[in-house]
Design a protein around this motif. Structure first.
Motif, PDB file in Angstrom:
ATOM      1  N   ALA A 203      38.220  -1.539  -0.734  1.00 56.49           N
ATOM      2  CA  ALA A 203      39.737  -1.491  -0.787  1.00 56.49           C
ATOM      3  C   ALA A 203      40.524  -1.387  -2.053  1.00 56.49           C
ATOM      4  CB  ALA A 203      40.440  -2.253   0.313  1.00 56.49           C
ATOM      5  N   GLU A 204      40.000  -2.342  -2.978  1.00 51.69           N
ATOM      6  CA  GLU A 204      40.317  -2.445  -4.231  1.00 51.69           C
ATOM      7  C   GLU A 204      40.066  -1.293  -5.024  1.00 51.69           C
ATOM      8  OE1 GLU A 204      39.706  -7.318  -3.959  1.00 51.69           O
ATOM      9  OE2 GLU A 204      38.873  -6.282  -5.419  1.00 51.69           O
ATOM     10  N   VAL A 205      39.052  -0.880  -5.187  1.00 49.94           N
ATOM     11  CA  VAL A 205      38.440   0.461  -6.026  1.00 49.94           C
ATOM     12  C   VAL A 205      39.164   1.682  -5.576  1.00 49.94           C
ATOM     13  CG1 VAL A 205      36.612   1.644  -6.748  1.00 49.94           C
ATOM     14  CG2 VAL A 205      36.318  -0.917  -6.662  1.00 49.94           C
ATOM     15  N   ALA A 206      38.993   1.669  -4.076  1.00 54.65           N
ATOM     16  CA  ALA A 206      39.490   2.881  -3.776  1.00 54.65           C
ATOM     17  C   ALA A 206      41.163   3.028  -3.706  1.00 54.65           C
ATOM     18  CB  ALA A 206      39.424   3.049  -1.965  1.00 54.65           C
ATOM     19  N   GLY A 207      41.751   1.905  -3.698  1.00 55.65           N
ATOM     20  CA  GLY A 207      43.482   1.966  -3.977  1.00 55.65           C
ATOM     21  C   GLY A 207      43.767   1.881  -5.434  1.00 55.65           C
ATOM     22  N   LEU A 208      42.871   1.940  -6.392  1.00 50.99           N
ATOM     23  CA  LEU A 208      43.221   1.906  -7.830  1.00 50.99           C
ATOM     24  C   LEU A 208      44.004   3.084  -8.129  1.00 50.99           C
ATOM     25  CD1 LEU A 208      42.587   0.294 -10.133  1.00 50.99           C
ATOM     26  CD2 LEU A 208      40.559   1.867 -10.829  1.00 50.99           C
ATOM     27  N   ARG A 209      44.871   2.983  -8.845  1.00 50.49           N
ATOM     28  CA  ARG A 209      45.777   3.997  -9.390  1.00 50.49           C
ATOM     29  C   ARG A 209      45.852   4.017 -10.872  1.00 50.49           C
ATOM     30  NH1 ARG A 209      49.098   6.144  -5.745  1.00 50.49           N
ATOM     31  NH2 ARG A 209      50.727   6.630  -7.198  1.00 50.49           N
ATOM     32  N   VAL A 210      46.276   5.073 -11.653  1.00 48.60           N
ATOM     33  CA  VAL A 210      46.341   5.324 -12.776  1.00 48.60           C
ATOM     34  C   VAL A 210      47.415   4.451 -13.567  1.00 48.60           C
ATOM     35  CG1 VAL A 210      46.760   6.806 -14.648  1.00 48.60           C
ATOM     36  CG2 VAL A 210      45.715   7.845 -12.780  1.00 48.60           C
ATOM     37  N   ARG A 278      39.624  10.446  -5.779  1.00 50.72           N
ATOM     38  CA  ARG A 278      40.447  11.259  -4.893  1.00 50.72           C
ATOM     39  C   ARG A 278      39.421  11.971  -4.150  1.00 50.72           C
ATOM     40  NH1 ARG A 278      45.641  13.850  -8.126  1.00 50.72           N
ATOM     41  NH2 ARG A 278      46.369  11.615  -9.275  1.00 50.72           N
ATOM     42  N   ARG A 279      39.773  12.387  -2.968  1.00 52.43           N
ATOM     43  CA  ARG A 279      38.893  13.325  -2.219  1.00 52.43           C
ATOM     44  C   ARG A 279      38.512  14.607  -2.921  1.00 52.43           C
ATOM     45  NH1 ARG A 279      41.054  12.619   4.103  1.00 52.43           N
ATOM     46  NH2 ARG A 279      41.215  10.224   3.769  1.00 52.43           N
ATOM     47  N   ILE A 280      37.390  15.314  -2.534  1.00 50.55           N
ATOM     48  CA  ILE A 280      37.041  16.528  -3.156  1.00 50.55           C
ATOM     49  C   ILE A 280      36.436  17.387  -1.988  1.00 50.55           C
ATOM     50  CG2 ILE A 280      35.478  17.772  -4.887  1.00 50.55           C
ATOM     51  CD1 ILE A 280      35.543  15.185  -6.780  1.00 50.55           C
ATOM     52  N   ASP A 281      37.204  18.453  -1.605  1.00 52.48           N
ATOM     53  CA  ASP A 281      36.479  19.173  -0.543  1.00 52.48           C
ATOM     54  C   ASP A 281      35.417  19.693  -0.774  1.00 52.48           C
ATOM     55  OD1 ASP A 281      37.005  21.822  -1.716  1.00 52.48           O
ATOM     56  OD2 ASP A 281      38.947  21.929  -0.864  1.00 52.48           O
ATOM     57  N   ARG A 282      34.749  20.542   0.267  1.00 50.13           N
ATOM     58  CA  ARG A 282      33.322  20.892   0.270  1.00 50.13           C
ATOM     59  C   ARG A 282      33.489  22.229  -0.699  1.00 50.13           C
ATOM     60  NH1 ARG A 282      32.568  23.183   6.112  1.00 50.13           N
ATOM     61  NH2 ARG A 282      33.531  21.128   6.454  1.00 50.13           N
ATOM     62  N   TRP A 283      34.362  22.738  -1.063  1.00 52.08           N
ATOM     63  CA  TRP A 283      34.387  23.702  -2.274  1.00 52.08           C
ATOM     64  C   TRP A 283      34.571  23.184  -3.720  1.00 52.08           C
ATOM     65  CZ3 TRP A 283      37.027  24.233   2.412  1.00 52.08           C
ATOM     66  CH2 TRP A 283      36.629  24.941   3.393  1.00 52.08           C
ATOM     67  N   ARG A 285      37.240  21.540  -4.717  1.00 56.37           N
ATOM     68  CA  ARG A 285      38.557  21.633  -5.198  1.00 56.37           C
ATOM     69  C   ARG A 285      39.065  20.020  -5.041  1.00 56.37           C
ATOM     70  NH1 ARG A 285      40.832  26.489  -1.474  1.00 56.37           N
ATOM     71  NH2 ARG A 285      39.958  24.787   0.169  1.00 56.37           N
ATOM     72  N   LEU A 286      39.814  19.515  -5.855  1.00 61.64           N
ATOM     73  CA  LEU A 286      40.098  17.976  -5.977  1.00 61.64           C
ATOM     74  C   LEU A 286      41.313  18.008  -5.112  1.00 61.64           C
ATOM     75  CD1 LEU A 286      39.817  15.203  -7.554  1.00 61.64           C
ATOM     76  CD2 LEU A 286      41.614  16.130  -9.013  1.00 61.64           C
ATOM     77  N   ARG A 287      41.500  16.968  -4.437  1.00 61.03           N
ATOM     78  CA  ARG A 287      42.732  16.846  -3.472  1.00 61.03           C
ATOM     79  C   ARG A 287      43.613  15.648  -4.242  1.00 61.03           C
ATOM     80  NH1 ARG A 287      41.588  18.215   1.756  1.00 61.03           N
ATOM     81  NH2 ARG A 287      43.629  17.932   2.063  1.00 61.03           N
ATOM     82  N   SER A 288      44.665  15.844  -3.679  1.00 60.44           N
ATOM     83  CA  SER A 288      45.402  14.545  -4.216  1.00 60.44           C
ATOM     84  C   SER A 288      45.448  13.279  -3.392  1.00 60.44           C
ATOM     85  CB  SER A 288      47.115  14.884  -4.076  1.00 60.44           C
ATOM     86  OG  SER A 288      47.390  15.284  -2.849  1.00 60.44           O
ATOM     87  N   ILE A 289      44.578  13.293  -2.389  1.00 58.24           N
ATOM     88  CA  ILE A 289      44.628  12.201  -1.411  1.00 58.24           C
ATOM     89  C   ILE A 289      43.630  11.139  -1.959  1.00 58.24           C
ATOM     90  CG2 ILE A 289      44.321  11.372   0.988  1.00 58.24           C
ATOM     91  CD1 ILE A 289      44.666  14.243   1.676  1.00 58.24           C
ATOM     92  N   ALA A 290      43.898   9.978  -2.004  1.00 61.19           N
ATOM     93  CA  ALA A 290      42.740   8.991  -2.463  1.00 61.19           C
ATOM     94  C   ALA A 290      41.673   8.863  -1.454  1.00 61.19           C
ATOM     95  CB  ALA A 290      43.449   7.315  -2.523  1.00 61.19           C
ATOM     96  N   LEU A 291      40.473   8.396  -1.924  1.00 64.58           N
ATOM     97  CA  LEU A 291      39.382   8.235  -0.885  1.00 64.58           C
ATOM     98  C   LEU A 291      39.553   7.099  -0.158  1.00 64.58           C
ATOM     99  CD1 LEU A 291      36.207   8.209  -3.499  1.00 64.58           C
ATOM    100  CD2 LEU A 291      36.746   9.811  -1.855  1.00 64.58           C
ATOM    101  N   ASP A 292      38.905   7.218   0.970  1.00 63.03           N
ATOM    102  CA  ASP A 292      39.007   6.375   2.194  1.00 63.03           C
ATOM    103  C   ASP A 292      38.250   5.140   1.786  1.00 63.03           C
ATOM    104  OD1 ASP A 292      38.474   4.777   4.440  1.00 63.03           O
ATOM    105  OD2 ASP A 292      38.536   6.407   5.937  1.00 63.03           O
TER     106      ASP A 292
END
Length: 316
Positions: A203-210, A278-283, A285-292
């Motif tokens: 949770a700490e790593v996934a929630g990391l922000r710039v 952040r999430r990266i879709d199957r194509w 492309r970078l998403r703005s949503i953080a990783l789960d």
């Protein structure tokens, strides 16, 4: 309420067990700022306690509970297998055990792990405090009974994983992140190295922000040799963690390869604010949503098998 905390199967099971008062308590705790992982564990343990109480007494979990019921919980979960062979009435009754197994809440064969019983008692106590009622959890008789039950419990302490991750396994995983121009490879390389280097929980790593990163001056590669080559250094603000609050301003320094990998990821992805990983879709492309957090490795539970599963889970 449960939709944001638990997987679908657990959510459906606990929705049947938790009362309206239980749900109200969990909502209050969520508003009070308790971490998502802690709240998830509270909900799970409360569901187990409700199911156990129904099976053991035929009634819902009372609030406040009685000392006798807390003692019964200890007796049902910490017992001596050798004694049970000669006395079937020792420990948890068969009907209660069968009921919990039928609900999918009891999987262990034999007495519970001591740490699990302590955690559930602690969560039971937390729920009492959140409702403003007194519980029996500091009663001398309960403390004595728990201490004696721990001595009688002969379940040996074992490692959570017999195949802990070593440097060799980490390097093997890093070789799967081959392409320096491919977003998912650069992200996964940075994610794995930062997790291991910082010792962070998922949770700490996934929630990391710039905004949580501080770029410090480069430091010598060899601390004993000030003239050695300089390597980058980053300081990560962890915010609220499992063992600290946001006011504690907990930080961890990341130096060398891990810091370089993270800076490479931020540069390639052109991330200047917001979530770092952040999430990266199957194509691609970078998403703005953080990783789960559930798709992020955790140094507290990481082993060779789970590490390989993680690489499969996060790679498109």
């Amino acid at each position: 309420m449960l939709a944001g905390l638990l997987p679908f199967d657990a959510r459906e099971r606990l929705a049947v067990l938790l009362t309206d008062e239980d749900a109200a308590t969990l909502k209050h705790l969520a508003r009070s700022g308790i971490g998502a992982n802690t709240l998830r564990a509270l909900a799970s343990d409360l569901g187990y306690l409700e199911a156990w109480c129904l099976a053991a007494t035929g009634h819902p979990l009372p609030s406040p509970t009685t000392e006798a019921l807390a003692l019964k919980f200890v007796a049902h979960h910490l017992w001596d297998p050798a004694e049970r062979e000669s006395d079937p009435r020792h420990g948890i009754p068969g009907a209660v055990e069968d009921d919990l197994r039928a609900r999918g809440l009891l999987r262990v064969a034999g007495p519970h792990v001591v740490s699990t019983v302590r955690r559930r008692l602690a969560h039971w106590s937390t729920l009492h405090r959140s409702r403003g009622v007194d519980g029996p959890f500091k009663a001398p008789r309960l403390r004595t009974a728990l201490s004696l039950a721990v001595r009688a419990n002969r379940r040996p302490r074992t490692r959570k994983s017999a195949r802990a991750v070593t440097a060799t396994v980490i390097e093997k995983l890093l070789t799967t992140c081959l392409y320096e121009h491919r977003l998912v490879d650069v992200r996964d390389r940075a994610l794995l190295m930062i997790t291991v280097a910082s010792g962070g929980r998922r949770a700490e790593v996934a929630g990391l922000r710039v905004e949580d990163l501080v770029r410090d001056a480069p430091v010598p590669r060899d601390p004993a040799d000030p003239e050695s080559a300089k390597v980058p250094k980053l300081t990560m603000r962890l915010g609220r963690t499992k063992t600290t609050t946001a006011e504690d301003d907990a930080r961890v320094a990341v130096i060398g390869r891990a810091a370089t990998a993270l800076l490479d990821w931020l540069t390639l992805a052109k991330i200047e604010t917001g979530a770092v990983f952040r999430r990266i879709d199957r194509w691609g492309r970078l998403r703005s949503i953080a990783l789960d957090p559930h798709t992020t490795p955790d140094t507290a539970t990481l082993n060779e098998r789970s590490a390989c599963r993680w690489m499969v889970a996060v790679t498109p």
